[in-house]
Scaffold this active site. Structure first.
Site, mmCIF file in Angstrom:
data_model
loop_
_atom_site.group_PDB
_atom_site.id
_atom_site.type_symbol
_atom_site.label_atom_id
_atom_site.label_comp_id
_atom_site.label_asym_id
_atom_site.label_seq_id
_atom_site.Cartn_x
_atom_site.Cartn_y
_atom_site.Cartn_z
ATOM 1 N N GLY A 1 0.817 -1.212 0.000
ATOM 2 C CA GLY A 1 0.000 0.000 0.000
ATOM 3 C C GLY A 1 0.846 1.255 0.000
ATOM 4 O O GLY A 1 0.520 2.245 -0.662
ATOM 5 N N ASP A 2 1.962 1.224 0.740
ATOM 6 C CA ASP A 2 2.872 2.368 0.769
ATOM 7 C C ASP A 2 3.542 2.562 -0.595
ATOM 8 O O ASP A 2 3.764 3.693 -1.040
ATOM 9 C CB ASP A 2 3.938 2.166 1.846
#
Length: 309
Positions: free
Chosen positions: A251-252
């Site tokens: 997600g990052d």
């Protein structure tokens, strides 16, 4: 330059304990320390993509100095505010089967003076950035609208913000109208007060944020890809089937890719394609944020983009 913000940095310690048993004396085979935090993962991914990046946040105490040393060893460009706190430590115990047991400190509580000092520190940095990313949790004592305040400061400097957090801080942050919000499905469903939502329900809810001024809402769906909603349409992006090694930080990595897309001035479909390709590439290496350009290139044309509306 892309500026990443991590308000609750941690010293992450991974312990390899082959015969880990709760309630017993356990011998550690290996300990691996890393500077942890979602914004730092974003910074690593941006650097891996090949774009200039600076990481900021708050650190303090002996642990904060160690975190700073680890980041220096990585060669990551940073400008942290040194605060009157002891930065937290988080532990991940991994046994012979790969099972993980995590112990996560909440972090030291900060007062209004420390919050004000960071707002001033951020104001200086945001004015020099092309894009700002705001990721993860905040230190205890920080107000629920801390990300809203940071978004407003960046907005006054003309710098677009990507917000990736959850709960009340996400809700308050949306009110300040960042350029992009990037929740996962569970975080959006929490705001909706509903589980197991259909794609249509997710889209209907998120388009209200677009109507309120958010440029892009990107909802990550794990292995199913991501939805992107904008004024000019709604798209679904799906990655190819891959042999996954490590999903931590995907997600990052998606946030990093979106930041690069904003910096480059990409359109909706290109932003979504890069987000899917970079996020998927992150799953192919053991180390979070160690994205290989050749993996991104190989995945790029295999990403399936469908326009839904």
């Amino acid at each position: 330059m892309i500026l990443t913000v991590t308000l609750n940095v941690a010293l992450d310690k991974t312990y390899r304990v082959p015969e880990f048993t709760a309630g017993a004396v356990n011998r550690v085979e290996k300990m691996i320390p890393t500077a942890g935090g979602k914004g730092l993962n974003v910074a690593r991914a941006v650097r891996a993509i090949g774009m200039p990046v600076k990481a900021t946040g708050l650190i303090g105490g002996h642990t904060g100095r160690l975190i700073g040393d680890l980041l220096t060893e990585e060669g990551l460009n940073t400008d942290f505010l040194k605060a009157p706190i002891e930065s937290r430590t988080c532990m991940n115990i991994i046994d012979a089967t790969g099972r993980s047991t995590e112990l996560l400190e909440g972090g030291n509580e900060v007062g209004e003076d420390t919050v004000s000092a960071f707002l001033e520190h951020f104001t200086r940095l945001a004015s020099k950035a092309d894009v700002v990313t705001l990721s993860g949790s905040a230190l205890p004592g920080m107000p629920d609208d801390i990300y809203a305040q940071l978004t407003e400061i960046a907005g006054k400097a003309g710098t677009p913000v990507i917000l990736d957090t959850s709960g009340e801080k996400l809700l308050k942050g949306i009110e300040a109208v960042p350029a992009v919000i990037k929740p996962n499905r569970q975080e959006i469903e929490h705001l909706m007060g509903k589980k197991d939502s259909s794609a249509d329900e997710l889209i209907d809810h998120c388009r209200a944020y677009v109507d309120a001024g958010v440029r892009y809402v990107v909802v990550s769906l794990g292995s199913e890809g991501a939805l992107l909603m904008a004024k000019n349409g709604v798209w679904l992006g799906k990655p190819p089937k891959l042999h996954t090694v490590n999903t931590v930080g995907s997600g990052d990595s998606m946030v990093a890719a979106i930041a690069v897309g904003l910096q480059k001035g990409d359109g909706s479909e290109a932003i979504l394609r890069r987000a899917i390709a970079v996020s998927a590439a992150n799953t192919l290496t053991e180390t979070t944020g160690s994205i290989r350009a050749e993996d991104v290139e190989a995945i790029w044309n295999q990403v399936q983009i469908s326009r839904l509306l």
